[in-house]
Write a protein that holds these residues in place. Structure first.
Motif, short mmCIF file in Angstrom:
data_model
loop_
_atom_site.label_atom_id
_atom_site.label_comp_id
_atom_site.label_asym_id
_atom_site.label_seq_id
_atom_site.Cartn_x
_atom_site.Cartn_y
_atom_site.Cartn_z
N UNK A 132 10.61 11.03 -73.61
CA UNK A 132 11.29 11.05 -72.31
C UNK A 132 10.39 10.46 -71.51
N UNK A 133 9.37 10.08 -71.69
CA UNK A 133 8.19 9.36 -70.65
C UNK A 133 7.65 8.25 -71.13
N UNK A 134 7.36 7.28 -70.09
CA UNK A 134 6.24 6.06 -70.56
C UNK A 134 5.10 6.53 -70.40
N UNK A 136 2.69 5.77 -68.51
CA UNK A 136 2.26 6.43 -67.17
C UNK A 136 2.89 7.45 -66.81
N UNK A 137 4.04 7.93 -67.17
CA UNK A 137 4.37 9.18 -66.94
C UNK A 137 3.87 10.31 -67.61
N UNK B 130 11.59 5.30 -62.07
CA UNK B 130 11.74 4.97 -63.51
C UNK B 130 10.64 4.37 -64.49
N UNK B 131 9.68 3.95 -63.60
CA UNK B 131 8.39 3.44 -64.28
C UNK B 131 7.69 4.49 -65.06
N UNK B 132 8.04 5.94 -64.87
CA UNK B 132 7.40 7.06 -65.42
C UNK B 132 8.31 7.64 -66.66
N UNK B 133 9.74 7.01 -66.67
CA UNK B 133 10.55 7.59 -67.90
C UNK B 133 11.10 6.76 -68.59
N UNK B 134 11.38 6.89 -69.98
CA UNK B 134 12.24 6.36 -70.91
C UNK B 134 13.76 6.45 -70.35
N UNK B 136 15.96 7.72 -71.88
CA UNK B 136 16.49 9.09 -72.38
C UNK B 136 15.95 10.06 -71.35
N UNK B 137 14.71 9.91 -70.84
CA UNK B 137 14.34 10.77 -69.96
C UNK B 137 14.78 10.84 -68.64
N UNK B 140 18.01 12.76 -68.88
CA UNK B 140 17.85 14.32 -69.03
C UNK B 140 17.43 14.70 -67.46
N UNK B 163 6.19 8.02 -55.12
CA UNK B 163 5.79 7.65 -56.57
C UNK B 163 6.38 6.17 -56.78
N UNK B 166 4.03 4.17 -54.87
CA UNK B 166 2.67 4.01 -55.73
C UNK B 166 2.60 3.19 -57.01
N UNK B 167 3.75 3.10 -57.55
CA UNK B 167 4.06 2.16 -59.06
C UNK B 167 3.97 0.78 -58.27
N UNK B 170 0.57 -0.33 -57.32
CA UNK B 170 -0.24 -0.77 -58.45
C UNK B 170 -0.09 -2.12 -59.14
#
Lengths: 175, 175
Positions: A132-134, A136-137, B130-134, B136-137, B140, B163, B166-167, B170
């Motif tokens: 579910x995460x990259x 980074x996540x 969305x940079x933290x998730x796939x 699917x994530x 969910x 967040x 921050x992304x 970065x």
């Protein structure tokens, strides 16, 4: 990296005897084939969601010591098992997909520190459904969850174990 | 898809006048250059973390109506702006990277339903880093967060806005 060999149909699963069924689903919950064995008598399952509901139900209603053992059956992220090549096939695929087996030196040091801090604080490894995460996540969740109190974190890990089980079933059986 | 052109150094940023600084960071918080303008007098920033702390601090201490306007400045996931090609450059890159601009028909229908249910329940769009998730994530989290009470969900969205900021910092400045 799921190969055709890994895939099967729910219909075929529903017809397996207990030994075969447990072998086929033994890896859905890490090193814990007892979950599959316990739900075998409930066949046939109508769909992946029903099968997952049964399996997750067994996990959630298991004794605390059994849930703790299940958490402890999980490898650390990018940890010893990954370095030694002794991850289960599912864990290796999942960690690779999230980029956790190809890290920079800084990232390796950061994760090693997080693994050590987390283990010292909670007594079990950090469990997260990396599907579910990259990358980074995963690292952000790792840092964020370190601040949780132990009971909350125990429950989150058990939920994540169930989510990992769902992702593995979807990969095996389609969704 | 970050191009060299998007990158700059914190050192250069610290030397900009208010107009240039606000233009350079105007997109870090979606359609909300006021955040950059407000922190300009606090230069120089020692590092990306310090700059982000200042900007996020302005957001978190803004009035509720201003925070709500900030949430409402965000596009829906795979929504109208994506279909019409009117996303900001940052949002387009982020949604594309998460696979949200290349969806199956079933996924499009599922997200459209989630967007509608979420908007009806909360009155602002679903905001997620969305940079933290796939993909699917993201889906969910969308389903899980729909069950939150409105105050909790408002706060989570504002955290996610920070967040995202921050992304973006970065990506512009390195981390």
């Amino acid at each position: 990296m799921t190969t055709r060999r890994d895939r099967c149909t729910l219909d075929a699963l529903n017809r397996l005897d207990e030994t075969e069924f447990t072998r086929a689903l033994g890896d859905v919950f890490e090193h814990s084939p007892w979950v599959a064995a316990e739900v075998w008598p409930e066949r046939p399952f109508a769909d992946v969601a029903a099968l997952h509901r049964s399996m997750a139900g067994r996990v959630l209603s298991a004794s605390r010591s059994r849930r703790l053992a299940l958490l402890r059956a999980h490898p650390e992220l990018a940890g010893r098992e990954a370095q030694e090549g002794t991850l289960t096939g599912s864990s290796a695929r999942e960690q690779a997909r999230a980029g956790l087996l190809a890290l920079s030196r800084d990232e390796i040091a950061r994760i090693a520190r997080l693994n050590a801090d987390y283990r010292a604080r909670f007594g079990f490894p950090f469990v997260i459904a990396v599907g579910n995460y990259t990358k980074r996540g995963v690292l952000r969740e790792f840092e964020r969850r370190l601040a949780n109190d132990p009971e909350t974190e125990f429950d989150i890990c058990v939920e994540q174990v169930c989510e990992i089980g769902l992702i593995r079933l979807e990969r095996m059986l389609g969704n």
